[in-house]
Enzyme design. Structure first.
Site, PDB file in Angstrom:
ATOM      1  N   ASP A 278      96.927  36.223  29.076  1.00 39.89           N
ATOM      2  CA  ASP A 278      95.832  35.702  28.251  1.00 39.89           C
ATOM      3  C   ASP A 278      94.548  36.181  28.904  1.00 39.89           C
ATOM      4  O   ASP A 278      93.897  35.445  29.644  1.00 39.89           O
ATOM      5  CB  ASP A 278      95.913  34.174  28.221  1.00 39.89           C
ATOM      6  CG  ASP A 278      94.751  33.557  27.466  1.00 39.89           C
ATOM      7  OD1 ASP A 278      94.037  34.289  26.763  1.00 39.89           O
ATOM      8  OD2 ASP A 278      94.564  32.335  27.584  1.00 39.89           O
TER       9      ASP A 278
ATOM     10  N   ASP B 238      91.469  28.244  30.718  1.00 41.67           N
ATOM     11  CA  ASP B 238      91.100  27.079  29.912  1.00 41.67           C
ATOM     12  C   ASP B 238      92.256  26.094  29.771  1.00 41.67           C
ATOM     13  O   ASP B 238      92.055  24.946  29.406  1.00 41.67           O
ATOM     14  CB  ASP B 238      90.609  27.527  28.528  1.00 41.67           C
ATOM     15  CG  ASP B 238      91.598  28.470  27.873  1.00 41.67           C
ATOM     16  OD1 ASP B 238      92.606  27.980  27.335  1.00 41.67           O
ATOM     17  OD2 ASP B 238      91.381  29.695  27.916  1.00 41.67           O
TER      18      ASP B 238
ATOM     19  N   GLN C 260      95.984  30.454  20.862  1.00 35.77           N
ATOM     20  CA  GLN C 260      96.842  29.877  21.926  1.00 35.77           C
ATOM     21  C   GLN C 260      98.269  29.688  21.440  1.00 35.77           C
ATOM     22  O   GLN C 260      99.222  29.925  22.179  1.00 35.77           O
ATOM     23  CB  GLN C 260      96.312  28.522  22.401  1.00 35.77           C
ATOM     24  CG  GLN C 260      94.811  28.398  22.441  1.00 35.77           C
ATOM     25  CD  GLN C 260      94.197  28.667  23.786  1.00 35.77           C
ATOM     26  OE1 GLN C 260      94.748  29.428  24.584  1.00 35.77           O
ATOM     27  NE2 GLN C 260      93.067  28.067  24.031  1.00 35.77           N
TER      28      GLN C 260
ATOM     29  N   TYR D 259      86.862  35.578  16.810  1.00 35.70           N
ATOM     30  CA  TYR D 259      87.043  36.778  17.630  1.00 35.70           C
ATOM     31  C   TYR D 259      86.520  37.982  16.859  1.00 35.70           C
ATOM     32  O   TYR D 259      86.496  37.971  15.624  1.00 35.70           O
ATOM     33  CB  TYR D 259      88.519  36.974  18.020  1.00 35.70           C
ATOM     34  CG  TYR D 259      88.988  36.091  19.162  1.00 35.70           C
ATOM     35  CD1 TYR D 259      88.083  35.391  19.962  1.00 35.70           C
ATOM     36  CD2 TYR D 259      90.341  35.970  19.458  1.00 35.70           C
ATOM     37  CE1 TYR D 259      88.525  34.593  21.010  1.00 35.70           C
ATOM     38  CE2 TYR D 259      90.788  35.169  20.510  1.00 35.70           C
ATOM     39  CZ  TYR D 259      89.870  34.484  21.279  1.00 35.70           C
ATOM     40  OH  TYR D 259      90.305  33.699  22.314  1.00 35.70           O
TER      41      TYR D 259
ATOM     42  N   SER E 203      90.753  38.393  29.198  1.00 38.62           N
ATOM     43  CA  SER E 203      89.534  38.770  28.489  1.00 38.62           C
ATOM     44  C   SER E 203      89.550  40.274  28.228  1.00 38.62           C
ATOM     45  O   SER E 203      90.507  40.968  28.552  1.00 38.62           O
ATOM     46  CB  SER E 203      88.306  38.308  29.271  1.00 38.62           C
ATOM     47  OG  SER E 203      88.555  38.234  30.654  1.00 38.62           O
TER      48      SER E 203
ATOM     49  N   GLY F  47      94.987  38.426  38.934  1.00 37.68           N
ATOM     50  CA  GLY F  47      96.330  38.551  38.379  1.00 37.68           C
ATOM     51  C   GLY F  47      97.055  39.811  38.841  1.00 37.68           C
ATOM     52  O   GLY F  47      98.289  39.817  38.957  1.00 37.68           O
TER      53      GLY F  47
ATOM     54  N   GLN G  60      81.577  36.256  36.625  1.00 33.74           N
ATOM     55  CA  GLN G  60      80.993  36.394  35.287  1.00 33.74           C
ATOM     56  C   GLN G  60      80.010  35.252  34.979  1.00 33.74           C
ATOM     57  O   GLN G  60      79.977  34.251  35.679  1.00 33.74           O
ATOM     58  CB  GLN G  60      82.119  36.408  34.240  1.00 33.74           C
ATOM     59  CG  GLN G  60      83.116  35.258  34.385  1.00 33.74           C
ATOM     60  CD  GLN G  60      84.517  35.588  33.906  1.00 33.74           C
ATOM     61  OE1 GLN G  60      84.751  36.603  33.240  1.00 33.74           O
ATOM     62  NE2 GLN G  60      85.485  34.736  34.213  1.00 33.74           N
TER      63      GLN G  60
END
Ligand code: AAT
Length: 289
Positions: A159, A89, A65, A228, A161, A141, A34
């Protein structure tokens, strides 16, 4: 597009685009997966962007988070082994590290550049990698979970995208099946589950899949995150067959643990229970099926 501003334009939220004023672009790169960008905004601190979509800002990352981590982990007693999918992150790791019961934290992030960039530009988030219980795996994953031994984890936190790009399979039924396999009986999963304002179709699909796969309970919770899309984001919280998990009534109050060196900014037990209360239109779509 307004010059000097970043606008979050995506077919996932057609006809709207949240914008932030850019002070300075700090990093631009292209990984194997990406486009990665970091900029200094005027009012939200530094911002991490992947393929044009905001992943976090320094000002409101705490909401996402803390909620994606403490909703599952405060719902079970003494979590010990945790798996994080995505989350390169380090912010979710930082939150998991608050639990003294935790013995092992595995993370599988697909993109090494996200980890490197976070360590360079977001030290207060990437601090999560410094915990000695953390093992970092760089890879997909989906493949990682297939190789996990049955019943390994107390909790899995996805977590991820949005489902356009490398995270697509993380929203599909075979992935949820391998998450369920990786969990112990009565283990819990919390996955990023998009916005009730924008993605009811995606959410209904996830709910339908999870109802078939997770024989304990299946719930949707949400929180505000100003940067978001639509200003909010949801989570699917499910448990496998075994000891009952009552997600709405947390069994542990991490916010009352005095040994914390960094106080929680966002999560508390009242917000935990409130997160499961849904607007009527969402309740009809999610709870009645
Ligand atoms: N905590 C920040 C919020 C995120 S980050 C999502 C992470 O998932 C990214 O670092 C991305 O590289 C990683 N990822 C994507 N696909 C995979 C995969 N298949 N396996 C492992 N990691 C993956 C989420 C922001 C939500 C944005 C809402 N619009």
């Amino acid at each position: 597009v307004i010059p000097g501003w970043f606008s979050e334009i995506s077919p996932m939220w057609p006809g709207e685009a949240h914008s932030l004023k850019v002070e300075k672009v700090l990093f631009e790169g292209k990984s194997d997966y990406q486009n990665v960008m970091v900029f200094q905004s005027s009012t939200y601190g530094k911002v991490l962007v992947l393929d044009g979509v905001i992943q976090l800002t320094e000002r409101d990352e705490c909401a996402y988070q803390e909620m994606i981590t403490h909703l599952p982990l405060c719902s079970i007693p003494n979590p010990k082994k945790i798996l994080v999918i995505g989350g390169g992150d380090g912010g979710v790791l930082r939150e998991i590290a608050r639990y003294s019961s935790v013995e092992k934290i595995d993370i599988c992030e697909i993109d090494k550049m996200v980890v490197e960039v976070s360590k360079q530009f977001f030290p207060d988030v990437a601090v999560g990698f410094e915990d000695p219980r953390v093992t970092l795996n760089i890879g997909d994953g989906v493949a990682y979970l297939k190789a996990v031994e049955e019943g390994t984890y107390d909790a899995v936190i996805v977590d991820s995208s949005d489902p356009i790009g490398p995270a697509q399979e993380l929203f599909e039924k075979p992935f949820f099946a391998s998450v369920a396999r990786a969990l112990r009986p009565g283990g819990v999963v919390c996955t990023q589950a998009e916005s009730i304002w924008l993605h009811m179709d995606i959410i209904e699909g996830i709910v339908a899949n999870c109802r078939q796969i997770f024989k304990g309970s299946v719930n949707y919770a949400w929180t505000t995150v100003p940067t978001y899309p639509s200003g909010m984001i949801g989570f699917m919280l499910c448990s496998t067959e075994g000891p009952t998990v009552d997600f709405k009534n947390p069994v542990y109050s991490i916010d009352e643990d005095d040994s914390q060196t960094r106080p929680l900014k966002f999560y508390n037990s009242e917000l935990h229970s409130a997160a499961f209360c849904l607007p009527s239109f969402a309740k009809r779509a999610i709870c009645s099926k």
